[in-house]
Scaffold this motif. Structure first.
Motif, PDB file in Angstrom:
ATOM      1  N   THR A 223      -7.505 -36.814 -62.919  1.00 16.97           N
ATOM      2  CA  THR A 223      -6.743 -37.795 -62.036  1.00 16.97           C
ATOM      3  C   THR A 223      -7.645 -38.132 -60.849  1.00 16.97           C
ATOM      4  OG1 THR A 223      -5.792 -35.851 -60.658  1.00 16.97           O
ATOM      5  CG2 THR A 223      -4.437 -36.778 -62.599  1.00 16.97           C
ATOM      6  N   THR A 224      -8.672 -37.418 -60.704  1.00 22.03           N
ATOM      7  CA  THR A 224      -9.714 -37.725 -59.465  1.00 22.03           C
ATOM      8  C   THR A 224     -10.816 -38.435 -59.911  1.00 22.03           C
ATOM      9  OG1 THR A 224     -10.465 -35.557 -59.496  1.00 22.03           O
ATOM     10  CG2 THR A 224      -8.639 -36.030 -58.094  1.00 22.03           C
ATOM     11  N   ARG A 225     -11.329 -38.814 -61.264  1.00 13.47           N
ATOM     12  CA  ARG A 225     -12.422 -39.233 -61.821  1.00 13.47           C
ATOM     13  C   ARG A 225     -12.464 -40.652 -61.241  1.00 13.47           C
ATOM     14  NH1 ARG A 225     -11.081 -40.124 -68.110  1.00 13.47           N
ATOM     15  NH2 ARG A 225      -9.525 -41.721 -67.584  1.00 13.47           N
ATOM     16  N   PRO A 226     -13.828 -41.369 -61.044  1.00  8.39           N
ATOM     17  CA  PRO A 226     -13.896 -42.496 -60.485  1.00  8.39           C
ATOM     18  C   PRO A 226     -13.700 -43.674 -61.597  1.00  8.39           C
ATOM     19  CG  PRO A 226     -16.194 -41.525 -60.942  1.00  8.39           C
ATOM     20  CD  PRO A 226     -14.947 -40.436 -61.255  1.00  8.39           C
ATOM     21  N   GLY A 227     -13.596 -44.822 -61.131  1.00 11.25           N
ATOM     22  CA  GLY A 227     -13.399 -45.905 -62.008  1.00 11.25           C
ATOM     23  C   GLY A 227     -12.166 -46.317 -62.515  1.00 11.25           C
ATOM     24  N   LEU A 228     -11.253 -45.590 -61.967  1.00 11.52           N
ATOM     25  CA  LEU A 228      -9.920 -45.797 -62.335  1.00 11.52           C
ATOM     26  C   LEU A 228      -9.163 -47.065 -61.575  1.00 11.52           C
ATOM     27  CD1 LEU A 228      -8.237 -42.084 -62.237  1.00 11.52           C
ATOM     28  CD2 LEU A 228      -8.874 -43.609 -64.261  1.00 11.52           C
ATOM     29  N   ASP A 229      -8.422 -48.094 -62.585  1.00 11.43           N
ATOM     30  CA  ASP A 229      -7.748 -48.991 -61.958  1.00 11.43           C
ATOM     31  C   ASP A 229      -6.361 -48.537 -61.443  1.00 11.43           C
ATOM     32  OD1 ASP A 229      -5.017 -49.247 -64.037  1.00 11.43           O
ATOM     33  OD2 ASP A 229      -6.788 -49.074 -65.420  1.00 11.43           O
ATOM     34  N   ARG A 233      -4.568 -45.368 -61.516  1.00 12.05           N
ATOM     35  CA  ARG A 233      -4.614 -44.322 -60.501  1.00 12.05           C
ATOM     36  C   ARG A 233      -3.340 -44.086 -59.848  1.00 12.05           C
ATOM     37  NH1 ARG A 233      -7.189 -47.614 -57.259  1.00 12.05           N
ATOM     38  NH2 ARG A 233      -9.211 -46.989 -58.145  1.00 12.05           N
ATOM     39  N   ALA A 456     -24.755 -43.069 -61.824  1.00 11.00           N
ATOM     40  CA  ALA A 456     -23.530 -42.259 -61.780  1.00 11.00           C
ATOM     41  C   ALA A 456     -22.909 -42.393 -63.074  1.00 11.00           C
ATOM     42  CB  ALA A 456     -22.702 -42.754 -60.679  1.00 11.00           C
ATOM     43  N   GLY A 458     -20.130 -43.308 -66.026  1.00 12.54           N
ATOM     44  CA  GLY A 458     -18.993 -44.068 -65.928  1.00 12.54           C
ATOM     45  C   GLY A 458     -17.779 -43.209 -66.331  1.00 12.54           C
ATOM     46  N   PRO A 459     -16.510 -43.876 -66.300  1.00 13.67           N
ATOM     47  CA  PRO A 459     -15.267 -42.954 -66.573  1.00 13.67           C
ATOM     48  C   PRO A 459     -15.330 -42.515 -67.926  1.00 13.67           C
ATOM     49  CG  PRO A 459     -14.880 -45.330 -65.647  1.00 13.67           C
ATOM     50  CD  PRO A 459     -16.139 -45.201 -65.740  1.00 13.67           C
ATOM     51  N   TRP A 462     -17.107 -39.139 -67.940  1.00 13.60           N
ATOM     52  CA  TRP A 462     -16.934 -38.298 -67.265  1.00 13.60           C
ATOM     53  C   TRP A 462     -16.068 -36.931 -67.726  1.00 13.60           C
ATOM     54  CZ3 TRP A 462     -18.224 -38.482 -61.960  1.00 13.60           C
ATOM     55  CH2 TRP A 462     -17.860 -37.523 -61.169  1.00 13.60           C
TER      56      TRP A 462
END
Length: 556
Positions: A223-229, A233, A456, A458-459, A462
């Motif tokens: 739930t805290t990973r980057p790249g979420l719309d 989110r 970095a 990507g989602p 991850w």
């Protein structure tokens, strides 16, 4: 009694009771999710049987039914994320049994002596630690096995005659520096309490509690990973809040459960090589000290240049040998080295050392996963020429580029790259000149590091291929970088005009050799010049070696 303050049997009972407490939290969460549905069913049955009637009851029944459906929908979403989330795995190098049959045999014999299940596999970590890691989560594609009570204590319910399903044994992760530094007997003694932990880990309640907590932890990470719309989110934000709420409720019970497991494992291992373990524990601290010095002083300069030492574990032995020789830390050191090293348990120690060395570079520096033109291995024999000398030349070239950018020119042509030019600049402008030069160097270094930093993840990757970065050192200040660059310039001048050579010190990294002797007295003269603008001490040092500061040096 164990070091944790409770006996082995008491620790096992304590761990099981805390595991049951964790499972009760899971059951209560499930019951809370099903409660509205149960009420809706009761109201529906009562309505069908004619026990309740009227518009008020109909409204209540439909309201409860809608609430139940909504709660079940959210609960299903939370459960799906928890079940499908991939728990984090420690980055390790898998060690197949064919690559280390003697090591596998040692671990299995140790498990037999402890009367616990043998670990399912062995992996290596480039760190001074060893632990058990469960890799049986469904997301990792692992399967559960039906095991008998004879092989895993507590796996069968003798009273009912039923065999319960328990996870496969965890993987034993061993710190690779231990294999190279420790003797075989010391390694066995160190691993005894770790391997003993497979016993409590096999208990179904403890295993289930651990799976539940790992799933919650993995769900929070998802739930805290980057790249979420924004939509995902928002949806995952609710899931994350529920997972965190359950984790908070489990935190104390989980800590006490692991404390009991550690106590039980420690107590079970007391009778195995107890005397040797006391000596081996001393070697653990020594290994950690040598490993830390090797990474920060020796490996890090090479990593920053796009080179990775391919024999870090072998370097640990050299570093610790030097540390013991200088500080006399280990009595009987020579006789100890005459015993069989634990790395002899591997079929190809060099291949294992190379793999863990590459992983160490990824973990502590963020290097690529595979060698390439800009990420090449380097042997220790080639380290002085390919790393030390090149490092000095690169830093000297950067120092003069920054000086050129500050307008330090003689006529229309750039000034010659001499040590005298650097000394004159730092002594003429004193503190202000040093600040400007330090700021320029820091800016150029930061730009180069940013350009070479790995992208970095990507989602989509991850949690799968992403590796956390554990930097060895905090960012260097401008003054520290300036001192390093001035030192490099002095060393280049010593090599080019006084016959000095680059060298490798196992504890201090790049070093300057004059007539084959390491010179470690350069720090003070350089700091006096950088901090105070006073070059007298450095000029005296240069004169004693025969360095000509006015002679241009070779840059890269």
């Amino acid at each position: 009694m164990s070091d944790t303050g409770m006996g082995g049997e008491a620790g096992a009972l304590h761990a099981r009771s805390r595991a049951l407490a964790v499972l009760r939290i899971r059951s209560r969460a499930l019951a809370a999710a099903l409660l509205p549905a149960a009420v809706a069913v009761v109201l529906g049955v009562a309505a069908v049987q004619g026990r309740i009637d009227g518009s008020g009851w109909d409204t209540a029944r439909w309201a409860v039914t809608a609430t139940a459906l909504l709660v079940l929908l959210f609960a299903g979403a939370v459960a799906a994320v928890i079940v499908r989330a991939r728990p984090a795995l420690s980055p390790t190098v898998h060690l197949a049994e064919s690559a280390a049959p003697d090591l596998y045999r040692l671990v299995r014999d140790l498990a037999d002596r402890l009367d616990v299940p043998a670990p399912s596999a062995i992996a290596l970590t480039p760190d001074c630690d060893s632990w058990l890691e469960d890799r049986t989560h469904r997301a990792h594609g692992a399967t559960e096995a039906v095991l008998s009570a004879r092989s895993i204590p507590g796996a069968a319910d003798v009273r009912s005659g039923r065999t319960r399903r328990v996870p496969a044994a965890p993987v034993l992760v061993i710190g690779s520096p231990f294999l190279w530094w420790m003797r075989v007997g010391e390694l066995r003694a160190i691993l005894a309490p770790v391997v003993a932990g497979t016993g409590p880990s096999a208990h179904p309640d403890i295993a289930a509690a651990r799976r539940f907590v790992r799933g919650l932890d993995a769900a929070v990470a998802v739930t805290t990973r980057p790249g979420l719309d924004p939509v995902r989110r928002l949806a995952l934000g609710f899931v994350g809040s529920m997972a965190r709420l359950l984790l908070r409720g489990c935190r104390v019970h989980v800590a006490e459960m692991e404390r009991g497991v550690a106590a039980a494992a420690s107590e079970r291992a007391q009778g195995v090589d107890y005397g040797v373990r006391i000596v081996a524990q001393e070697q653990v601290g020594l290994a950690y000290a040598g490993w830390d010095r090797l990474l920060t002083r020796v490996a890090l300069p090479a990593w920053r240049m796009g080179r990775w030492p391919s024999r870090l574990d072998a370097g640990v032995v050299s570093a610790l040998t030097e540390l013991s020789r200088r500080d006399r830390l280990a009595e009987g050191f020579t006789s100890r080295l005459g015993e069989r090293p634990a790395c002899d348990l591997l079929e190809e120690p060099g291949a294992a050392d190379e793999a863990t060395s590459l992983l160490a570079a990824r973990l502590f520096h963020g290097g690529p996963a595979e060698p390439g033109p800009d990420w090449a291995p380097v042997d220790w024999a080639a380290y002085p020429e390919e790393v030390v000398d090149r490092k000095w030349r690169i830093e000297a070239a950067r120092l003069h580029r920054v000086l050129d950018g500050l307008g330090e020119r003689r006529g229309a042509e750039p000034a010659a790259p001499t040590l005298a030019r650097v000394i004159d600049h730092l002594t003429a402008g004193d503190g202000e000149a040093a600040e400007r030069l330090a700021a320029g160097i820091a800016a150029e270094v930061a730009g180069e590091e940013a350009a070479s930093a790995p992208p970095a993840p990507g989602p989509e990757s991850w949690g799968a291929d992403a590796i956390p970065l554990f930097p060895l050192q905090p960012p260097r200040t401008g003054r520290e970088l300036l001192a390093d660059h001035v030192t490099a310039m002095v060393c280049c001048a010593a090599v080019d005009s006084a016959g000095a050579t680059p060298g490798l010190d196992w504890l201090d990294g790049p070093s300057l050799l004059v007539d084959g002797v390491r010179r470690s007295d350069l720090v003070s003269p350089v700091l006096t010049l950088v901090e105070d603008g006073n070059a007298e001490e450095l000029r005296g040092w240069l004169s004693s070696i025969g360095i000509r500061p006015e002679k241009p040096v070779r840059l890269v």
